[in-house]
Write a protein that holds these residues in place. Structure first.
Motif, PDB file in Angstrom:
ATOM      1  N   LEU A   4     -21.711 -10.167 122.625  1.00 19.35           N
ATOM      2  CA  LEU A   4     -22.091 -11.228 123.557  1.00 19.35           C
ATOM      3  C   LEU A   4     -20.985 -12.268 123.646  1.00 19.35           C
ATOM      4  O   LEU A   4     -20.398 -12.654 122.628  1.00 19.35           O
ATOM      5  N   CYS A  22     -24.032 -15.612 129.748  1.00 19.28           N
ATOM      6  CA  CYS A  22     -23.847 -14.736 128.590  1.00 19.28           C
ATOM      7  C   CYS A  22     -23.556 -13.339 129.117  1.00 19.28           C
ATOM      8  O   CYS A  22     -24.376 -12.762 129.842  1.00 19.28           O
ATOM      9  N   ALA A  24     -22.776  -9.406 128.203  1.00 19.11           N
ATOM     10  CA  ALA A  24     -23.011  -8.452 127.125  1.00 19.11           C
ATOM     11  C   ALA A  24     -22.233  -7.173 127.355  1.00 19.11           C
ATOM     12  O   ALA A  24     -22.021  -6.754 128.493  1.00 19.11           O
ATOM     13  N   PHE A  29     -28.055  -3.672 128.316  1.00 15.23           N
ATOM     14  CA  PHE A  29     -28.614  -5.001 128.181  1.00 15.23           C
ATOM     15  C   PHE A  29     -30.115  -5.013 128.386  1.00 15.23           C
ATOM     16  O   PHE A  29     -30.842  -5.773 127.762  1.00 15.23           O
ATOM     17  N   VAL A  34     -33.324 -11.008 124.742  1.00 16.31           N
ATOM     18  CA  VAL A  34     -32.258 -12.002 124.845  1.00 16.31           C
ATOM     19  C   VAL A  34     -32.852 -13.400 124.743  1.00 16.31           C
ATOM     20  O   VAL A  34     -33.886 -13.697 125.350  1.00 16.31           O
ATOM     21  N   CYS A  95     -26.016 -17.493 122.839  1.00 17.74           N
ATOM     22  CA  CYS A  95     -26.790 -16.390 123.373  1.00 17.74           C
ATOM     23  C   CYS A  95     -27.018 -15.410 122.231  1.00 17.74           C
ATOM     24  O   CYS A  95     -26.108 -15.180 121.415  1.00 17.74           O
ATOM     25  N   GLY A 113     -23.442 -14.478 120.119  1.00 13.76           N
ATOM     26  CA  GLY A 113     -22.144 -14.796 120.671  1.00 13.76           C
ATOM     27  C   GLY A 113     -21.473 -15.861 119.828  1.00 13.76           C
ATOM     28  O   GLY A 113     -22.032 -16.356 118.845  1.00 13.76           O
TER      29      GLY A 113
END
Length: 122
Positions: A4, A22, A24, A29, A34, A95, A113
């Protein structure tokens, strides 16, 4: 494993708006839960918003009506639109991806992330 990367942070005046994104990679995903979290200096990481399995979204009480999350599974992105920002919302925004859709517990999210800094000035 999903990777992320957040973007969109910056400096904004109180009452202003920012949109965080964000991105990915590494895994579909659409198959992961999330969520967005934030951590202010000297404070614990806190839940901001997340997607539930049935498609509705969940928000921390402090941001309801001001923040909106959205996702585009085709593009592998999840956004956090923030408005009417307050100085107390200065934090690093993260995220996260996991398996428990809509969970407010950061321990339910295995992938994070690097975070993006949001600074709200008075």
């Amino acid at each position: 494993q999903v990777q992320l990367v957040e973007s969109g942070g910056g400096l904004v005046q109180a009452g202003g708006s920012l949109r965080l994104s964000c991105a990915a990679s590494g895994r579909t995903f659409a198959s992961v839960a999330v969520g967005w979290f934030r951590q202010a200096p000297g404070k614990a990481r806190e839940f901001v918003a997340g997607f539930r399995a049935r498609g509705d979204n969940t928000y921390a009480d402090s941001v309801k009506g001001r923040f909106t999350i959205s996702r585009d599974n085709a593009k592998n992105t999840a956004d956090l639109q923030m408005s009417s920002l307050e100085t107390g919302e200065t934090a690093v925004y993260y995220c996260a991806a996991g398996r428990a859709a809509g969970s407010r517990d950061s321990s339910d999210y295995a992938c994070w992330g690097q975070g993006t800094q949001v600074t709200v000035s008075s």
